[in-house]
Design an enzyme around this catalytic site. Structure first.
Site, PDB file in Angstrom:
ATOM      1  N   ALA A 150       0.855  -1.202   0.000  1.00  0.00           N
ATOM      2  CA  ALA A 150       0.000   0.000   0.000  1.00  0.00           C
ATOM      3  C   ALA A 150       0.885   1.243   0.000  1.00  0.00           C
ATOM      4  O   ALA A 150       2.108   1.149  -0.125  1.00  0.00           O
ATOM      5  CB  ALA A 150      -0.907  -0.010   1.218  1.00  0.00           C
ATOM      6  N   ASN A 151       0.293   2.400   0.115  1.00  0.00           N
ATOM      7  CA  ASN A 151       1.078   3.644   0.225  1.00  0.00           C
ATOM      8  C   ASN A 151       0.361   4.590   1.177  1.00  0.00           C
ATOM      9  O   ASN A 151      -0.708   4.294   1.701  1.00  0.00           O
ATOM     10  CB  ASN A 151       1.304   4.267  -1.156  1.00  0.00           C
ATOM     11  N   ARG A 152       0.973   5.768   1.397  1.00  0.00           N
ATOM     12  CA  ARG A 152       0.510   6.661   2.461  1.00  0.00           C
ATOM     13  C   ARG A 152      -0.607   7.627   2.055  1.00  0.00           C
ATOM     14  O   ARG A 152      -0.936   8.536   2.790  1.00  0.00           O
ATOM     15  CB  ARG A 152       1.674   7.507   2.966  1.00  0.00           C
ATOM     16  N   SER A 153      -1.183   7.455   0.872  1.00  0.00           N
ATOM     17  CA  SER A 153      -2.228   8.400   0.458  1.00  0.00           C
ATOM     18  C   SER A 153      -3.428   8.339   1.417  1.00  0.00           C
ATOM     19  O   SER A 153      -3.917   7.257   1.744  1.00  0.00           O
ATOM     20  CB  SER A 153      -2.684   8.050  -0.964  1.00  0.00           C
ATOM     21  N   ALA A 180      -3.446   7.632  -5.541  1.00  0.00           N
ATOM     22  CA  ALA A 180      -2.047   7.210  -5.590  1.00  0.00           C
ATOM     23  C   ALA A 180      -2.060   5.725  -5.935  1.00  0.00           C
ATOM     24  O   ALA A 180      -2.110   4.863  -5.052  1.00  0.00           O
ATOM     25  CB  ALA A 180      -1.383   7.457  -4.250  1.00  0.00           C
TER      26      ALA A 180
END
Ligand code: C5P
Length: 402
Positions: free
Chosen positions: A208-211, A274
């Site tokens: 995943a990512n921090r969006s 993102a």
């Protein structure tokens, strides 16, 4: 013009945000509305009736007992001759009077006398906002059908920070347009992507990512606020579904692309998600920890949703807007991205750790189109959304006139 011929009674109460109400008058008149202004005693400590009169082009009403004002325009007519009553800024004091049904000045009397829809834009110190009395008054007013825009969180006049800042004039305009129907984007379809994507590694793990989804969700809310039929395709976020928006919840990039294609045709697409560039070849069963080397992840490329929506063809939205989150060489990389993906506009934002954009409420962006770069000042994500939605509306209006 979106508000052509609509009559707004604007009640300005006494708060530092009153200066923004002057801009609100200007923005409403630009859109064809007529604005009649009532100012409380407190408001007149912050701005003068003359400033409001110059911008509204009409008498400003201040006094319940003024013989001339009453003979020209009684308080009952004042309340009845509007399509919508807007209270901006709505102070804690005026909200309390409204909740209690007091009528001790012209503003409170007009509010008690009106049977028209009322929109409030609260503005106050954060502790006053959080006070149980204010929250109870607000809940009561909302239960009676009053609509609210803001307040936003951010730095306040007293050097404190938190919820209490009045919504920006363009956000108030959008709320007004939504309430009166027929916003500038009425009849238009908008598609927005937001949030991160989750790419499974196995049935329990994912990349995943921090969006946070804050920016994308705010854009969907702003477009819907201007009357667009809006579909928000969102990866997993903690953001609530924006009111008036159809939200399609997805996890992976491939699901996001499929949901976007299903949402077409659209007049405008804004890709703020993102999206993970790569996904793993997901294992069908949970990977087990064994002795020996850890498993290697084999990554494969994900579809590029922005590039795919930008492809020429009859299903291409008239306007495709992408985001470029960069940690260095912001403008240069964003320009390259615009060309590579084939979108019309790129909103470039600095996501280096120092900028605090990821997960934060603020955003400093640059709008890049075929003509060049426009630098926007530091704004909250909601303000960025309101500006972008306004620009989109004006672009589509221009295209329709061509
Ligand atoms: O290539 P990059 O991820 O930096 O591009 C950012 C822009 O492209 C954003 O608008 C993002 O929503 C979009 N994008 C996309 N699909 C991808 C990757 C990025 O729509 N697979």
């Amino acid at each position: 013009m979106a508000l052509q011929g609509r009559r707004i009674l604007l009640i300005i109460a006494g708060g530092i945000a009153a200066y923004k109400s002057l801009d609100l008058i200007r923005r409403l008149r630009e859109r064809g509305a007529s604005v009649r202004v009532v100012m409380t005693q407190g408001a007149q400590r912050f701005i003068t009736p003359l400033s409001a009169a110059s911008l509204s082009g009409d008498t400003v009403y201040t006094d319940l007992f003024s013989l001339t004002e009453e003979s020209e325009m009684g308080h009952l007519r004042l309340a009845g001759e509007a399509d919508l009553v807007v209270v901006a800024p709505a102070t804690a004091d005026l909200l309390a009077k409204m909740a209690a049904g007091l009528a001790d000045d012209l503003a409170a009397t007009a509010l008690l006398a009106t049977d028209k829809p009322i929109l409030i834009a609260p503005a106050m110190n954060t502790r006053m906002w959080r006070n149980a009395a204010t929250q109870a008054n607000l809940a009561l007013l909302e239960s009676r059908g009053m609509r609210r825009v803001g307040p936003n969180a951010g730095p306040l006049a007293e050097g404190e920070s938190g919820p209490g800042r009045m919504a920006e004039p363009l956000e108030i305009v959008a709320a007004i347009e939504q309430m009166l129907g027929g916003g500038v984007l009425a009849g238009r379809r908008a598609l927005v992507t937001s949030g991160p994507t989750f790419e499974p590694i196995d049935p329990v793990r994912f990349i995943a990512n921090r969006s946070s989804g804050k920016q994308g969700h705010a854009i969907a809310a702003a477009l819907a606020g201007l009357g667009a039929e809006t579909v928000l395709v969102s990866g997993p976020t903690a953001e609530p579904d924006p009111p008036g928006v159809r939200v399609v919840h997805v996890e992976s990039a491939r699901e996001m692309l499929a949901a976007c294609e299903k949402a077409l045709p659209a007049d405008v697409a804004v890709c703020a998600a993102a999206v993970a560039d790569w996904r793993a070849e997901a294992a069908p069963q949970k990977l087990k920890k064994k002795n020996g080397p850890p498993p290697a992840l084999k990554l494969v490329e994900n579809p590029d949703i922005l590039a795919s929506l930008s492809k020429p063809g009859n299903r291409r939205p008239r306007l495709v807007v992408g985001f470029a989150a960069e940690t260095e060489k912001l403008i240069e990389h964003a320009r390259e991205k615009r060309a590579k993906k084939g979108c019309d506009w790129i909103v470039a934002n600095d996501v280096s750790a120092a900028a605090g954009t990821f997960g934060g409420d603020a955003n400093t962006v640059h709008l890049i189109d075929a003509g060049g770069v426009e630098d926007w000042p530091p704004l909250s994500k909601r303000e960025v959304a309101a500006r972008l939605a306004d620009r989109i509306a004006r672009f589509l209006e221009r295209k329709a006139a061509e």
